[in-house]
Design a protein around this motif. Sequence first.
Motif, short mmCIF file in Angstrom:
data_model
loop_
_atom_site.label_atom_id
_atom_site.label_comp_id
_atom_site.label_asym_id
_atom_site.label_seq_id
_atom_site.Cartn_x
_atom_site.Cartn_y
_atom_site.Cartn_z
N ASP A 86 -7.77 12.88 17.84
CA ASP A 86 -7.12 11.32 17.87
C ASP A 86 -6.73 11.03 16.40
N ASN A 87 -7.55 11.21 15.37
CA ASN A 87 -7.32 10.85 14.04
C ASN A 87 -6.23 11.54 13.36
N HIS A 88 -6.16 12.85 13.89
CA HIS A 88 -5.18 13.69 13.19
C HIS A 88 -3.74 13.98 13.91
N LEU A 89 -3.68 13.94 15.38
CA LEU A 89 -2.59 14.04 16.17
C LEU A 89 -2.19 12.90 16.76
N ILE A 90 -3.05 12.17 17.62
CA ILE A 90 -2.44 10.99 18.51
C ILE A 90 -2.19 9.81 17.69
N VAL A 91 -3.06 9.29 16.72
CA VAL A 91 -2.59 8.26 15.90
C VAL A 91 -1.45 8.40 15.11
N PRO A 92 -1.29 9.38 14.19
CA PRO A 92 0.00 9.47 13.45
C PRO A 92 1.07 9.86 14.36
N LYS A 93 1.08 10.47 15.64
CA LYS A 93 2.43 10.27 16.23
C LYS A 93 2.78 9.25 17.15
N VAL A 94 1.57 8.63 17.87
CA VAL A 94 1.77 7.54 18.76
C VAL A 94 1.56 6.15 18.28
N VAL A 95 0.83 5.89 17.39
CA VAL A 95 0.40 4.51 16.69
C VAL A 95 1.33 4.75 15.26
N ILE A 129 -4.51 8.08 26.86
CA ILE A 129 -4.83 9.53 26.31
C ILE A 129 -6.19 9.61 26.09
N ILE A 130 -6.88 8.96 25.19
CA ILE A 130 -8.40 9.14 24.87
C ILE A 130 -9.11 9.15 26.25
N VAL A 154 1.56 1.20 9.66
CA VAL A 154 0.44 0.20 9.86
C VAL A 154 -1.13 0.38 9.72
N SER A 155 -1.26 1.68 9.43
CA SER A 155 -2.73 2.08 9.50
C SER A 155 -3.50 1.81 8.41
N ILE A 156 -4.69 1.32 8.62
CA ILE A 156 -5.56 0.50 7.84
C ILE A 156 -6.53 1.52 7.42
N ASN A 157 -6.91 1.43 5.94
CA ASN A 157 -7.83 2.29 5.32
C ASN A 157 -9.26 2.17 5.84
N ALA A 158 -10.19 3.07 5.76
CA ALA A 158 -11.40 3.14 6.42
C ALA A 158 -12.46 1.97 5.77
N LEU A 159 -12.15 1.76 4.62
CA LEU A 159 -13.05 0.80 3.89
C LEU A 159 -12.81 -0.85 4.54
N ILE A 160 -11.53 -0.91 4.51
CA ILE A 160 -11.10 -2.53 5.11
C ILE A 160 -11.23 -2.51 6.54
N SER A 161 -11.25 -1.41 7.39
CA SER A 161 -11.36 -1.38 8.66
C SER A 161 -12.87 -1.60 9.11
N ILE A 162 -13.91 -0.97 8.20
CA ILE A 162 -15.28 -1.48 8.49
C ILE A 162 -15.55 -2.68 8.24
N VAL A 163 -15.17 -3.32 7.06
CA VAL A 163 -15.19 -4.57 6.50
C VAL A 163 -15.01 -5.70 7.59
N VAL A 164 -13.41 -5.51 8.10
CA VAL A 164 -13.01 -6.45 8.90
C VAL A 164 -13.55 -6.59 10.33
N VAL A 165 -14.27 -5.28 10.66
CA VAL A 165 -14.81 -5.07 12.14
C VAL A 165 -16.16 -6.08 12.13
N LEU A 166 -16.80 -5.64 11.06
CA LEU A 166 -18.26 -6.19 11.05
C LEU A 166 -17.96 -7.81 10.78
N MET A 167 -16.98 -8.29 9.86
CA MET A 167 -16.50 -9.66 9.77
C MET A 167 -16.26 -10.34 11.18
N GLY A 168 -15.26 -9.61 11.84
CA GLY A 168 -14.82 -10.21 13.10
C GLY A 168 -16.02 -10.40 14.02
N GLY A 169 -17.04 -9.42 13.97
CA GLY A 169 -18.13 -9.52 14.66
C GLY A 169 -19.10 -10.69 14.55
N ALA A 170 -19.23 -10.64 13.12
CA ALA A 170 -19.91 -11.93 12.90
C ALA A 170 -19.30 -13.31 13.04
#
Length: 360
Positions: free
Chosen positions: A281-290, A211-212, A294-310
């Motif tokens: 995407d954040n207010h219509l697509i994600v709540p309806k489609v995803v 969709i995006i 299992v939504s992850i909060n913003a703080l955890i998302s940023i931390v795990v993405v940076l950790m995954g990249g490292a």
Amino acid sequence: MQANANKQSPFLIKAPLILIGLYLFFYFLFLLKEILVPFAFAGLIAILLNPLCNRLERLRIPKVWAISLSLLLAALVLAGLFYFLSAQISQFGELIPTLKTRSQELMGELQQWVALKLGISMEKQTDMLHKLTDNGQQYLGHTLGSIFGVLGVFFLLPVYTFLLLLYKNQLVNFIYESFGSEHKEHVQDVLQSTKGAIQSYIAGLLIETAIIAVLNSIALLILGVKYAILLGTIGAILNLIPYIGGLIAIALPVMIATVTNDNFTTPLLIVGVYLLIQFIDNHLIVPKVVASKVSINALISIVVVLMGGALWGVSGMFLSIPFVAILKIIFDHIDGLKPWGKLLGDNNPGNLIKSNHKKE
């Protein structure tokens, strides 16, 4: 005093052991990334293809053939996507000399403006650019290495995925036997719930990406940006990396529009349209489609993405959110781990405080 010391000593012993264990765990993940990265991608693909394999098996197709047909269908979908984008990729290569010339002109104008307004000499700016270029080449080399590592994954993906689907019953039986017969019903409930939630989550991510990609491409086509479909699709794929991917997705078409146009109206419009798409995407697509559970909060998302990249580079950034979402699903189904599930989740703290206050 001695009793207090005895009470505190177990914690003082456990804390260093836990830290050492975590360090060794992530160190081994880093050392074995060449093996674990394709295995992790294969696990997600196997979970996604499992319903199709089961349906083919119910049609009395042998298991090996059912798995092979499922993998063939997935390969055809990917091949169709690459073929669709290949024409734009080849045309993009033809524009590179023009982009280089225009970039040099814009850089010269920018240097003159900086020298005039900020008083930084052209020589000093050139030295700073050389340093940035050297650092950028090193980072680009690391990034390209990660990308080629991702491409190398595709040679192992079919093999790993095939074997995971072939031996899925043995893997499930191993989990049952590990927890004992007395916990069989509870383990079965956790596995069934987790499998269904993971399948819907991964399928939701794929639908969201499609969709995006359509919204991005339509917006760029309307604004007259070259290679709109290619940039829109790349932006949708980067959107799978929370926050960081979205910024890169905006930067790419803005850069192309800035280089290929003489005005700055189009880049500003691109930023505005992409921000609007992100809002949708954040207010219509994600709540309806995803699945919202299992939504992850913003703080955890940023931390795990940076950790995954490292830890695993580009692959780790893509894998981090799905696997944290899987952990959250598992945590939510196990009583002793539910607080960790709430920590990872995206529940509004204000609402939680109000609800707890009402219960009291």
